[in-house]
Design an enzyme around this catalytic site. Structure first.
Site, PDB file in Angstrom:
ATOM      1  N   ILE A 220       0.425  -1.563   0.312  1.00  0.00           N
ATOM      2  CA  ILE A 220      -0.470  -0.208   0.045  1.00  0.00           C
ATOM      3  C   ILE A 220       0.504   0.497  -0.018  1.00  0.00           C
ATOM      4  O   ILE A 220       0.862   2.339  -0.721  1.00  0.00           O
ATOM      5  CB  ILE A 220      -0.750   0.053   1.319  1.00  0.00           C
ATOM      6  CG1 ILE A 220      -2.052  -1.056   0.552  1.00  0.00           C
ATOM      7  CG2 ILE A 220      -1.972   1.466   1.349  1.00  0.00           C
ATOM      8  CD1 ILE A 220      -2.852  -1.579   2.793  1.00  0.00           C
TER       9      ILE A 220
ATOM     10  N   ASP B 138      11.310   2.520   6.872  1.00  0.00           N
ATOM     11  CA  ASP B 138      10.724   1.345   6.735  1.00  0.00           C
ATOM     12  C   ASP B 138      11.780   0.233   6.968  1.00  0.00           C
ATOM     13  O   ASP B 138      13.254   0.619   7.036  1.00  0.00           O
ATOM     14  CB  ASP B 138      10.397   0.941   5.710  1.00  0.00           C
ATOM     15  CG  ASP B 138       9.075  -1.101   5.758  1.00  0.00           C
ATOM     16  OD1 ASP B 138       9.974  -1.693   5.864  1.00  0.00           O
ATOM     17  OD2 ASP B 138       8.361  -0.382   4.961  1.00  0.00           O
TER      18      ASP B 138
ATOM     19  N   CYS C 221       2.309   1.423   7.302  1.00  0.00           N
ATOM     20  CA  CYS C 221       2.469   0.235   8.605  1.00  0.00           C
ATOM     21  C   CYS C 221       1.759  -1.283   9.001  1.00  0.00           C
ATOM     22  O   CYS C 221       0.284  -0.247   9.202  1.00  0.00           O
ATOM     23  CB  CYS C 221       3.946  -0.066   8.982  1.00  0.00           C
ATOM     24  SG  CYS C 221       3.504   1.549  11.275  1.00  0.00           S
ATOM     25  N   PRO C 222       2.074  -2.290   9.075  1.00  0.00           N
ATOM     26  CA  PRO C 222       0.998  -2.863  10.462  1.00  0.00           C
ATOM     27  C   PRO C 222       0.687  -2.223  11.912  1.00  0.00           C
ATOM     28  O   PRO C 222       2.078  -1.999  12.168  1.00  0.00           O
ATOM     29  CB  PRO C 222       1.328  -4.352   9.772  1.00  0.00           C
ATOM     30  CG  PRO C 222       2.955  -4.089   9.642  1.00  0.00           C
ATOM     31  CD  PRO C 222       2.792  -2.831   8.961  1.00  0.00           C
TER      32      PRO C 222
ATOM     33  N   THR D  42      -3.972   5.079   7.309  1.00  0.00           N
ATOM     34  CA  THR D  42      -5.092   4.344   6.921  1.00  0.00           C
ATOM     35  C   THR D  42      -4.541   2.911   7.283  1.00  0.00           C
ATOM     36  O   THR D  42      -4.981   2.500   6.918  1.00  0.00           O
ATOM     37  CB  THR D  42      -5.245   4.919   5.487  1.00  0.00           C
ATOM     38  OG1 THR D  42      -3.599   4.363   4.989  1.00  0.00           O
ATOM     39  CG2 THR D  42      -5.764   5.327   4.144  1.00  0.00           C
TER      40      THR D  42
ATOM     41  N   ARG E 126      -3.619   0.978  10.430  1.00  0.00           N
ATOM     42  CA  ARG E 126      -4.977   1.443  11.943  1.00  0.00           C
ATOM     43  C   ARG E 126      -4.338   2.308  12.376  1.00  0.00           C
ATOM     44  O   ARG E 126      -3.438   2.864  13.565  1.00  0.00           O
ATOM     45  CB  ARG E 126      -3.903  -0.752  12.731  1.00  0.00           C
ATOM     46  CG  ARG E 126      -4.417  -1.900  11.808  1.00  0.00           C
ATOM     47  CD  ARG E 126      -6.031  -1.898  11.194  1.00  0.00           C
ATOM     48  NE  ARG E 126      -6.194  -3.278  10.863  1.00  0.00           N
ATOM     49  CZ  ARG E 126      -5.436  -3.829   9.325  1.00  0.00           C
ATOM     50  NH1 ARG E 126      -6.613  -2.181   8.873  1.00  0.00           N
ATOM     51  NH2 ARG E 126      -6.484  -4.322   9.725  1.00  0.00           N
TER      52      ARG E 126
ATOM     53  N   ASP F  12      -8.616   6.829   8.521  1.00  0.00           N
ATOM     54  CA  ASP F  12      -9.667   6.023   8.153  1.00  0.00           C
ATOM     55  C   ASP F  12     -10.247   4.931   9.135  1.00  0.00           C
ATOM     56  O   ASP F  12     -10.819   4.240   8.788  1.00  0.00           O
ATOM     57  CB  ASP F  12      -8.936   5.368   6.578  1.00  0.00           C
ATOM     58  CG  ASP F  12     -10.136   4.106   6.488  1.00  0.00           C
ATOM     59  OD1 ASP F  12     -11.439   4.664   5.879  1.00  0.00           O
ATOM     60  OD2 ASP F  12      -9.893   3.192   5.695  1.00  0.00           O
TER      61      ASP F  12
ATOM     62  N   GLU G  52     -11.743   1.629  17.503  1.00  0.00           N
ATOM     63  CA  GLU G  52     -13.578   1.989  16.619  1.00  0.00           C
ATOM     64  C   GLU G  52     -13.613   0.606  16.769  1.00  0.00           C
ATOM     65  O   GLU G  52     -15.080   0.234  15.742  1.00  0.00           O
ATOM     66  CB  GLU G  52     -12.167   2.025  14.749  1.00  0.00           C
ATOM     67  CG  GLU G  52     -11.832   0.637  14.879  1.00  0.00           C
ATOM     68  CD  GLU G  52     -11.495   0.465  13.214  1.00  0.00           C
ATOM     69  OE1 GLU G  52     -10.314   1.494  12.634  1.00  0.00           O
ATOM     70  OE2 GLU G  52     -11.605  -0.688  12.524  1.00  0.00           O
TER      71      GLU G  52
ATOM     72  N   HIS H 289     -13.288   2.967   8.227  1.00  0.00           N
ATOM     73  CA  HIS H 289     -12.878   1.879   7.485  1.00  0.00           C
ATOM     74  C   HIS H 289     -13.090   1.524   6.834  1.00  0.00           C
ATOM     75  O   HIS H 289     -13.011   0.262   6.479  1.00  0.00           O
ATOM     76  CB  HIS H 289     -12.299   0.643   8.582  1.00  0.00           C
ATOM     77  CG  HIS H 289     -11.142  -0.029   9.139  1.00  0.00           C
ATOM     78  ND1 HIS H 289     -10.972  -1.149   9.773  1.00  0.00           N
ATOM     79  CD2 HIS H 289     -10.381  -0.852   7.244  1.00  0.00           C
ATOM     80  CE1 HIS H 289      -9.706  -0.830   9.382  1.00  0.00           C
ATOM     81  NE2 HIS H 289      -9.526  -1.408   7.713  1.00  0.00           N
TER      82      HIS H 289
HETATM   83  P1  NAD Z   1       2.639  -4.305   3.748  1.00  0.00           P
HETATM   84  O1  NAD Z   1       3.231  -6.018   4.421  1.00  0.00           O
HETATM   85  O2  NAD Z   1       2.664  -4.737   2.052  1.00  0.00           O
HETATM   86  O3  NAD Z   1       3.772  -3.635   3.796  1.00  0.00           O
HETATM   87  C1  NAD Z   1       4.118  -3.440   4.930  1.00  0.00           C
HETATM   88  C2  NAD Z   1       4.641  -2.052   5.585  1.00  0.00           C
HETATM   89  O4  NAD Z   1       5.532  -2.433   6.379  1.00  0.00           O
HETATM   90  C3  NAD Z   1       6.096  -3.382   5.045  1.00  0.00           C
HETATM   91  O5  NAD Z   1       7.445  -2.810   4.105  1.00  0.00           O
HETATM   92  C4  NAD Z   1       6.923  -3.778   6.581  1.00  0.00           C
HETATM   93  O6  NAD Z   1       8.209  -3.942   5.969  1.00  0.00           O
HETATM   94  C5  NAD Z   1       6.674  -2.267   7.130  1.00  0.00           C
HETATM   95  N1  NAD Z   1       7.236  -2.517   8.223  1.00  0.00           N
HETATM   96  C6  NAD Z   1       6.696  -3.646   9.238  1.00  0.00           C
HETATM   97  N2  NAD Z   1       6.998  -2.995  10.317  1.00  0.00           N
HETATM   98  C7  NAD Z   1       7.373  -1.527  10.455  1.00  0.00           C
HETATM   99  C8  NAD Z   1       7.985  -0.732  11.393  1.00  0.00           C
HETATM  100  N3  NAD Z   1       8.430  -1.460  12.626  1.00  0.00           N
HETATM  101  N4  NAD Z   1       8.852   0.170  11.399  1.00  0.00           N
HETATM  102  C9  NAD Z   1       8.855   0.791   9.952  1.00  0.00           C
HETATM  103  N5  NAD Z   1       7.556  -0.188   8.571  1.00  0.00           N
HETATM  104  C10 NAD Z   1       7.437  -1.500   8.975  1.00  0.00           C
HETATM  105  O7  NAD Z   1       1.471  -4.667   3.761  1.00  0.00           O
HETATM  106  P2  NAD Z   1       0.186  -3.937   3.165  1.00  0.00           P
HETATM  107  O8  NAD Z   1      -0.833  -4.629   1.886  1.00  0.00           O
HETATM  108  O9  NAD Z   1       1.131  -2.412   2.838  1.00  0.00           O
HETATM  109  O10 NAD Z   1      -0.798  -3.423   4.427  1.00  0.00           O
HETATM  110  C11 NAD Z   1      -0.630  -2.679   5.847  1.00  0.00           C
HETATM  111  C12 NAD Z   1      -1.454  -2.082   6.437  1.00  0.00           C
HETATM  112  O11 NAD Z   1      -1.803  -1.580   5.672  1.00  0.00           O
HETATM  113  C13 NAD Z   1      -1.871  -3.478   7.151  1.00  0.00           C
HETATM  114  O12 NAD Z   1      -1.648  -4.173   7.504  1.00  0.00           O
HETATM  115  C14 NAD Z   1      -3.465  -2.697   7.432  1.00  0.00           C
HETATM  116  O13 NAD Z   1      -2.824  -3.255   9.485  1.00  0.00           O
HETATM  117  C15 NAD Z   1      -3.353  -1.738   7.007  1.00  0.00           C
HETATM  118  N6  NAD Z   1      -4.416  -1.878   5.837  1.00  0.00           N
HETATM  119  C16 NAD Z   1      -6.029  -1.171   5.808  1.00  0.00           C
HETATM  120  C17 NAD Z   1      -7.233  -1.377   5.138  1.00  0.00           C
HETATM  121  C18 NAD Z   1      -7.693   0.183   4.997  1.00  0.00           C
HETATM  122  O14 NAD Z   1      -9.158  -0.075   4.860  1.00  0.00           O
HETATM  123  N7  NAD Z   1      -8.263   0.514   6.255  1.00  0.00           N
HETATM  124  C19 NAD Z   1      -7.226  -1.881   3.939  1.00  0.00           C
HETATM  125  C20 NAD Z   1      -5.653  -3.155   4.006  1.00  0.00           C
HETATM  126  C21 NAD Z   1      -4.957  -2.583   4.844  1.00  0.00           C
END
Ligand code: NAD
Length: 328
Positions: free
Chosen positions: A154, A173, A205-206, A232, A234, A258, A263, A295
């Site tokens: 994302i 990251d 990030c997650p 957007t 968590r 978001d 929530e 969300h």
């Molecule tokens: P992804 O795993 O592709 O990317 C997450 C990135 O965060 C990775 O590059 C990872 O290395 C990095 N990361 C992990 N720990 C970290 C830290 N401590 N510091 C900095 N960076 C760190 O995941 P994604 O598909 O891009 O999704 C990211 C997050 O978005 C999901 O975990 C989810 O919580 C959230 N999300 C929200 C919605 C929404 O509707 N609002 C929908 C989907 C996902």
């Protein structure tokens, strides 16, 4: 496979029904999974869970006792399920690692543009026949510095969009994406430097033990006064009380959210006519410079189709006694 889908909503039921094949007998409940609703899954082999469900240790123990073996998460995040407990109970858990990163990235951009160009206020004034523009001045994004925290699927899609806007890009990251550096000229730096230099910060990030309250009083104090903050990812990545202080002291001039730390009892349900018993949320949504969506960043046809097809593919793999490639 007899499967119970928790937290079903009007927006995702048709997609799941379309993706399901006759191997899966899908039953649906609007109830979210928690300790009190875990018993609804009695008689099923698998459950399908949404981000609003609470796969706590107690809920999973009850489900394991009923013979539930498989948890198919219809989400990219998996912070709502106790994975260690699921493993201990011998339950398999799979998620949807990738559906449409564009859906969420584009929603982050929508929040930025709506806040910057004051689209909501503009619409309200327009509806009052007030065409005076004095309150609607924004800024060019072109040439501004945008910080992206988490440059995965994302964050990477968002970075590419902001590259197209002509922004200078800073990334933070735990892993660097070489292709993203080549494509967008993003510079990786520390979280502190990103905060000091960015005009806009986007959280992608997650939520996990390392990122919980990553954005707190200390890190907000490093940010440029007047920054735009977009989340957007968590809600729990941000300490909401500290975010409110940063809005009050003017460090954050705009917040686009978001997701919200608390929530779960609020989002995805209709509370019309009732008071929300969450003073922090009431405070947050009282700011004219805070734009909150419930969300909904993932809510595109393409994303819903992708979520449904991967969820069913995960059930298919288990039906064949295979390991799903999306197991956690
Ligand atoms: P992804 O795993 O592709 O990317 C997450 C990135 O965060 C990775 O590059 C990872 O290395 C990095 N990361 C992990 N720990 C970290 C830290 N401590 N510091 C900095 N960076 C760190 O995941 P994604 O598909 O891009 O999704 C990211 C997050 O978005 C999901 O975990 C989810 O919580 C959230 N999300 C929200 C919605 C929404 O509707 N609002 C929908 C989907 C996902």
């Amino acid at each position: 496979m007899r499967t119970l889908v928790y937290s079903i909503h009007g927006f995702d039921k048709p997609f799941l029904e379309m993706a399901a094949n006759d191997k899966h007998e899908l039953a649906f409940t609007k109830e979210p999974l928690n300790e009190n609703t875990a018993d609804l899954a009695k008689g099923y082999e698998a459950v399908v869970l949404f981000t609003s469900d609470r796969g706590t240790a107690q809920a999973l123990e009850k489900q394991a006792a009923h013979g539930i073996k498989y948890l198919a998460l219809r989400s990219a995040g998996f912070d709502h399920v106790d994975l260690a407990k699921a493993k201990e109970l011998g339950m398999k858990v799979a998620y949807v690692p990738s559906y449409s990163p564009y859906a969420i990235a584009e929603h982050a951009v929508a929040l930025m543009l709506a806040l910057n160009r004051k689209l909501i206020l503009g619409q309200e004034l327009m509806n009052q026949n007030n065409f005076i523009l004095d309150q609607l001045v924004g800024f060019d994004l072109h040439g501004k510095t945008v910080g992206i925290v988490g440059t995965g699927k994302i964050g990477g899609a968002y970075t590419r969009i902001m590259h197209g806007f002509g922004c200078k890009l800073l990334g933070y990251d735990i892993e660097q994406d070489q292709e993203l550096i080549e494509d967008t000229n993003i510079s990786y730096t520390s979280l502190e430097r990103l905060c000091e230099q960015s005009d806009v910060i986007s959280v992608n990030c997650p939520l996990n033990v390392c990122t919980k309250h990553m954005f707190n009083k200390e890190i907000f104090s490093k940010m440029k006064k007047g920054v735009m903050f977009i989340n957007t990812a968590r809600g729990g990545v941000v300490n909401t009380n500290d975010l409110i202080d940063a809005l009050d002291n003017g460090i954050i001039a705009f917040a686009g959210l978001d997701v919200y730390e608390y929530e779960k009892p609020i989002f995805f349900y209709d509370h019309s006519g009732k008071a929300l018993e969450d003073r922090l949320f009431e405070k947050l949504r009282s700011y004219p410079n805070v734009l909150i969506t419930g969300h909904q960043a993932f809510l595109t046809n393409e994303a819903l189709k992708g979520i449904a097809s991967t969820t069913i593919a995960n059930l298919d793999a288990w039906e064949r006694n295979e390991i799903s490639e999306n197991e956690l």
